[in-house]
Design a protein around this motif. Sequence first.
Motif, mmCIF file in Angstrom:
data_model
loop_
_atom_site.group_PDB
_atom_site.id
_atom_site.type_symbol
_atom_site.label_atom_id
_atom_site.label_comp_id
_atom_site.label_asym_id
_atom_site.label_seq_id
_atom_site.Cartn_x
_atom_site.Cartn_y
_atom_site.Cartn_z
ATOM 1 N N VAL A 441 0.832 -1.200 0.000
ATOM 2 C CA VAL A 441 0.000 0.000 0.000
ATOM 3 C C VAL A 441 0.869 1.254 0.000
ATOM 4 O O VAL A 441 0.616 2.210 -0.737
ATOM 5 N N LYS A 442 1.916 1.243 0.809
ATOM 6 C CA LYS A 442 2.795 2.407 0.894
ATOM 7 C C LYS A 442 3.496 2.667 -0.434
ATOM 8 O O LYS A 442 3.607 3.821 -0.871
ATOM 9 N N GLU A 443 3.957 1.599 -1.070
ATOM 10 C CA GLU A 443 4.640 1.757 -2.358
ATOM 11 C C GLU A 443 3.710 2.346 -3.409
ATOM 12 O O GLU A 443 4.083 3.257 -4.159
ATOM 13 N N VAL A 444 2.480 1.842 -3.452
ATOM 14 C CA VAL A 444 1.512 2.354 -4.421
ATOM 15 C C VAL A 444 1.184 3.815 -4.123
ATOM 16 O O VAL A 444 1.090 4.646 -5.031
ATOM 17 N N ASN A 445 1.018 4.147 -2.846
ATOM 18 C CA ASN A 445 0.740 5.531 -2.473
ATOM 19 C C ASN A 445 1.842 6.464 -2.938
ATOM 20 O O ASN A 445 1.580 7.557 -3.471
ATOM 21 N N GLU A 446 3.089 6.043 -2.750
ATOM 22 C CA GLU A 446 4.219 6.908 -3.067
ATOM 23 C C GLU A 446 4.456 7.049 -4.560
ATOM 24 O O GLU A 446 4.993 8.068 -5.007
ATOM 25 N N THR A 447 4.059 6.045 -5.332
ATOM 26 C CA THR A 447 4.386 6.058 -6.765
ATOM 27 C C THR A 447 3.192 6.294 -7.679
ATOM 28 O O THR A 447 3.368 6.726 -8.815
ATOM 29 N N GLN A 448 1.967 6.019 -7.201
ATOM 30 C CA GLN A 448 0.824 6.053 -8.100
ATOM 31 C C GLN A 448 -0.294 6.993 -7.678
ATOM 32 O O GLN A 448 -1.160 7.314 -8.493
ATOM 33 N N VAL A 449 -0.322 7.408 -6.420
ATOM 34 C CA VAL A 449 -1.450 8.194 -5.913
ATOM 35 C C VAL A 449 -1.003 9.624 -5.624
ATOM 36 O O VAL A 449 0.029 9.842 -4.978
ATOM 37 N N ALA A 450 -1.767 10.586 -6.104
ATOM 38 C CA ALA A 450 -1.457 11.989 -5.827
ATOM 39 C C ALA A 450 -1.511 12.235 -4.321
ATOM 40 O O ALA A 450 -2.372 11.684 -3.636
ATOM 41 N N PRO A 451 -0.599 13.052 -3.786
ATOM 42 C CA PRO A 451 -0.562 13.276 -2.333
ATOM 43 C C PRO A 451 -1.898 13.673 -1.746
ATOM 44 O O PRO A 451 -2.261 13.231 -0.652
#
Length: 494
Positions: A441-451
Amino acid sequence: RMAEQMSLDRYILPQVEVRLKLKESEVLYSPSPITSPDAAVRVMAAALRDMDREMVCVVNLDNHKRPINFNVVSIGGLTEAILPIQNVFKASILSNADSFLLLHTHPSGIARPSLEDDTVTRRMVQAGNLMGIPLTDHIIIGSITGDIYSYHTERPEFFTAPAFSAAESKGGRIHMNEITFDSFKEKLEASVREELNRQGITADVQFPHVSKLDRSYDGITIIPGNEKAGPVFDLEGIYRSYLESGQLPVESMIDLAKNGRHLGQVSEKLENYENIKDSLMLRLSPLEGKREFLDTVVHREFLDLAVTIHIVIGDMEDGMSTIFSKNTLERYGITADQLFSDAVSSSMKLAPAKTMGMMEAISGVFGMDASLSEPSGPETLVITTDSGIHGAAAILYPHVLEQAAERLGENFFILPSSRHEVILMPESMAPPSVRVLESLVKEVNETQVAPEDRLSDKVYHYDDRSQKLELGSDYEAHKNRIKQKQHQRAEVAL
């Protein structure tokens, strides 16, 4: 070709450290140019091997694209805050480089660019063109897998955009004719008032500070003389756009102000609770780092999240809303319990929950044949709303999780994909450790999801029998305690 590869495999670049002068170890000059992402990775293999955190480095090239040296400019991540432009170009200038490569590692092994990566790449292309030391490629390397992502290969349009002829790089920020934010603010106000006078419009120009759950910013609003309110524009965003284009969107702002007369009617509507109780919407947001702001608004804590209530202004598709503050609650003279109850009922009508299989969701996005998305085994579900906007809050609706458990036929983990949807993973499909899920989840948040769309790096667990929703880490700890007690009883019995 084989000889070139062998020479590159043997080559190790000297690392340079920039202080007041260029310092380097023994120079080993590469006989071959770097003409591809694979060649760049082979040259840097020794320096990048086994990195346990993000490392960003610059490889300086001569006029034949042969590497001169490399310089580590950042360790720990790639953002504008920790990668100022001047640090990137110090070694390039001192090395008399003709061009340079930017490389950075993703320790997770997933070589996918983030939104921050995109922003930095654009800035480096622009600054490189301005400095006369162009960026030839930005390469992301998965440290574990060895996968690579080349911007020049995948996103060539980044390197063909025109440079800023009127811009200068200073302090890591690009300025149009050296204009500061305060000077820009005065310039914009003067231009707006001049255009209002030209069109014969009487209006007030104000600069409110806007505080929202996801961010705060300085705004500018244009209020026509016979209106009570006007649209608020993001002044900081307009400033950034001006630095890049040199254009002021004055006419568009005034047109929106003239067409925003309904905002005055909305202001009158907000004076009575009965007028807005059917326009309430629930939203889920991160709790961490928001407590100071949340102290001013009506909210409830939910796991590591905050549940807030928003008043929808206009149509759902417009995306305009205002958050329900504690002062508003006091003015209406209602209780928080009543407000939350009304918000649940209103949300379910305005934005009904939508539960679908993961493949069904993907087929909808890419226009695939729905018949190809039928699961052959345990399925992963997506919960959102019909509008898909702030759809993660649908898990707060009555019976939504119970119905999902019935469809799956087992307990499940909830992965917070974003504020707009969540993913339900059956226990039978989940890895043995919650920590693995949370790292994903953290990896996807950092690379794919706008802050601004990130919800949480945590995962949650839902038990169908007890209808209990809790943090995945709490569930795992409870399960381990039960196993430990069972093991102890078994030892006693023996």
